[in-house]
Scaffold this active site. Structure first.
Site, mmCIF file in Angstrom:
data_model
loop_
_atom_site.group_PDB
_atom_site.id
_atom_site.type_symbol
_atom_site.label_atom_id
_atom_site.label_comp_id
_atom_site.label_asym_id
_atom_site.label_seq_id
_atom_site.Cartn_x
_atom_site.Cartn_y
_atom_site.Cartn_z
ATOM 1 N N PHE A 47 0.866 -1.195 0.000
ATOM 2 C CA PHE A 47 0.000 0.000 0.000
ATOM 3 C C PHE A 47 0.900 1.243 0.000
ATOM 4 O O PHE A 47 1.881 1.302 0.738
ATOM 5 C CB PHE A 47 -0.877 -0.005 1.251
ATOM 6 C CG PHE A 47 -2.120 0.824 1.138
ATOM 7 C CD1 PHE A 47 -3.354 0.238 0.911
ATOM 8 C CD2 PHE A 47 -2.057 2.208 1.263
ATOM 9 C CE1 PHE A 47 -4.509 1.008 0.812
ATOM 10 C CE2 PHE A 47 -3.195 2.988 1.162
ATOM 11 C CZ PHE A 47 -4.423 2.377 0.934
ATOM 12 N N PHE A 82 -1.151 -2.518 8.164
ATOM 13 C CA PHE A 82 -1.880 -3.305 9.166
ATOM 14 C C PHE A 82 -1.319 -4.724 9.282
ATOM 15 O O PHE A 82 -1.371 -5.341 10.350
ATOM 16 C CB PHE A 82 -3.371 -3.353 8.785
ATOM 17 C CG PHE A 82 -4.235 -3.991 9.820
ATOM 18 C CD1 PHE A 82 -4.630 -3.268 10.951
ATOM 19 C CD2 PHE A 82 -4.673 -5.303 9.678
ATOM 20 C CE1 PHE A 82 -5.424 -3.864 11.917
ATOM 21 C CE2 PHE A 82 -5.468 -5.893 10.643
ATOM 22 C CZ PHE A 82 -5.845 -5.173 11.761
ATOM 23 N N GLU A 83 -0.791 -5.255 8.178
ATOM 24 C CA GLU A 83 -0.290 -6.635 8.163
ATOM 25 C C GLU A 83 1.177 -6.749 8.614
ATOM 26 O O GLU A 83 1.690 -7.866 8.769
ATOM 27 C CB GLU A 83 -0.419 -7.228 6.751
ATOM 28 C CG GLU A 83 -1.827 -7.651 6.371
ATOM 29 C CD GLU A 83 -2.747 -6.488 6.029
ATOM 30 O OE1 GLU A 83 -2.234 -5.454 5.541
ATOM 31 O OE2 GLU A 83 -3.957 -6.602 6.281
ATOM 32 N N HIS A 113 -9.409 5.974 8.057
ATOM 33 C CA HIS A 113 -9.051 5.139 9.218
ATOM 34 C C HIS A 113 -7.543 5.153 9.462
ATOM 35 O O HIS A 113 -6.954 4.183 9.923
ATOM 36 C CB HIS A 113 -9.619 3.730 9.110
ATOM 37 C CG HIS A 113 -9.227 2.953 7.907
ATOM 38 N ND1 HIS A 113 -9.568 3.299 6.621
ATOM 39 C CD2 HIS A 113 -8.516 1.811 7.795
ATOM 40 C CE1 HIS A 113 -9.084 2.406 5.784
ATOM 41 N NE2 HIS A 113 -8.434 1.500 6.464
HETATM 42 N N1 INI Z 1 -2.308 0.645 4.515
HETATM 43 C C1 INI Z 1 -1.182 1.355 4.521
HETATM 44 O O1 INI Z 1 -0.085 0.787 4.573
HETATM 45 N N2 INI Z 1 -1.230 2.722 4.445
HETATM 46 C C2 INI Z 1 -2.418 3.389 4.375
HETATM 47 O O2 INI Z 1 -2.403 4.653 4.329
HETATM 48 C C3 INI Z 1 -3.614 2.629 4.351
HETATM 49 N N3 INI Z 1 -4.889 3.281 4.219
HETATM 50 O O3 INI Z 1 -4.927 4.381 3.681
HETATM 51 O O4 INI Z 1 -5.900 2.751 4.586
HETATM 52 C C4 INI Z 1 -3.539 1.226 4.443
HETATM 53 N N4 INI Z 1 -4.644 0.482 4.442
HETATM 54 C C5 INI Z 1 -4.598 -0.931 4.188
HETATM 55 C C6 INI Z 1 -4.374 -1.738 5.475
HETATM 56 O O5 INI Z 1 -3.048 -1.590 5.937
HETATM 57 C C7 INI Z 1 -4.608 -3.230 5.222
HETATM 58 O O6 INI Z 1 -3.701 -3.707 4.273
HETATM 59 C C8 INI Z 1 -6.007 -3.535 4.710
HETATM 60 O O7 INI Z 1 -6.988 -2.961 5.552
HETATM 61 C C9 INI Z 1 -6.248 -5.063 4.681
HETATM 62 O O8 INI Z 1 -6.165 -5.614 5.981
#
Ligand code: INI
Length: 188
Positions: A47, A82-83, A113
């Protein structure tokens, strides 16, 4: 890197501390760390990949500067910040590594979020480090906008990925040195 102006570290402190203690563990500068023989896992979020891959470039450059062998570096791609904690936990438990670098970019302007993703990522990584004893480095940008993220991912010595790579080497070698200091006190 460690501050500027009044917050910058005075390198002379190590000499004055040395006069007052039995032992110090760890290098006093990220620039001085040496990591040959260390194995490093890097978890990199896809991401905002335009930013995270610049951090990865910086991290690989930092590890190269610290003489970490490329054969001792493993890169694991994950969907987003998040991962990162789960990947770090897997590296710590089964990855055969001495330190883990986690790279991500959470940008407030792009997500409602932001606080949730950034907060869970930070507390998850801290938990993995404390639960496993593995150095886990937080190379995750949390910025208000893309411009701030790009500013921290420049192709120079200020790159936060480079700092994360060097910090991983610093922590792995410092923890080893603390362990050696403890072992040295055991009789026989
Ligand atoms: N993940 C990021 O690494 N940066 C972000 O800014 C972001 N936003 O914008 O939401 C983001 N979302 C994805 C999240 O980390 C998970 O991969 C996803 O929710 C699946 O679990």
């Amino acid at each position: 890197m460690t501050g500027s102006g009044e917050t910058a570290l005075d390198p002379g402190v190590f000499v004055t501390v040395a006069r007052r203690v039995g032992r110090q563990a760890g290098e006093g500068s990220l620039e001085a760390v040496r990591g040959s023989g260390l194995r490093v896992g890097i978890a990199c979020a896809l991401f905002n990949g335009g930013i995270t891959t610049r951090l990865l470039e910086g991290a690989l450059g930092g590890l190269e500067e610290a003489a970490v062998d490329r054969a001792d570096i493993t890169v694991a791609w994950v969907p987003g910040a998040f991962e990162l904690p789960l990947a770090a936990q897997r590296f710590a438990n089964h990855g055969d590594v001495d330190a883990v670098v986690c790279l991500g970019a959470v940008i407030r302007g792009d997500t409602s979020h932001y606080d949730l993703v950034a907060g869970e990522c930070a507390s998850g990584l801290a938990r993995v480090a404390l639960d496993t004893g593995m150095p886990v480095v937080f190379g995750v940008l949390t910025t208000e906008n893309v411009e701030q993220a790009l500013e921290r991912a420049r192709d120079d010595k200020t790159n936060k990925g480079r700092e994360a790579g060097l910090s991983a080497v610093q922590m792995a070698t410092t923890l080893r040195a603390i362990g050696r200091a403890r072992a040295a006190r055991v009789p026989g």
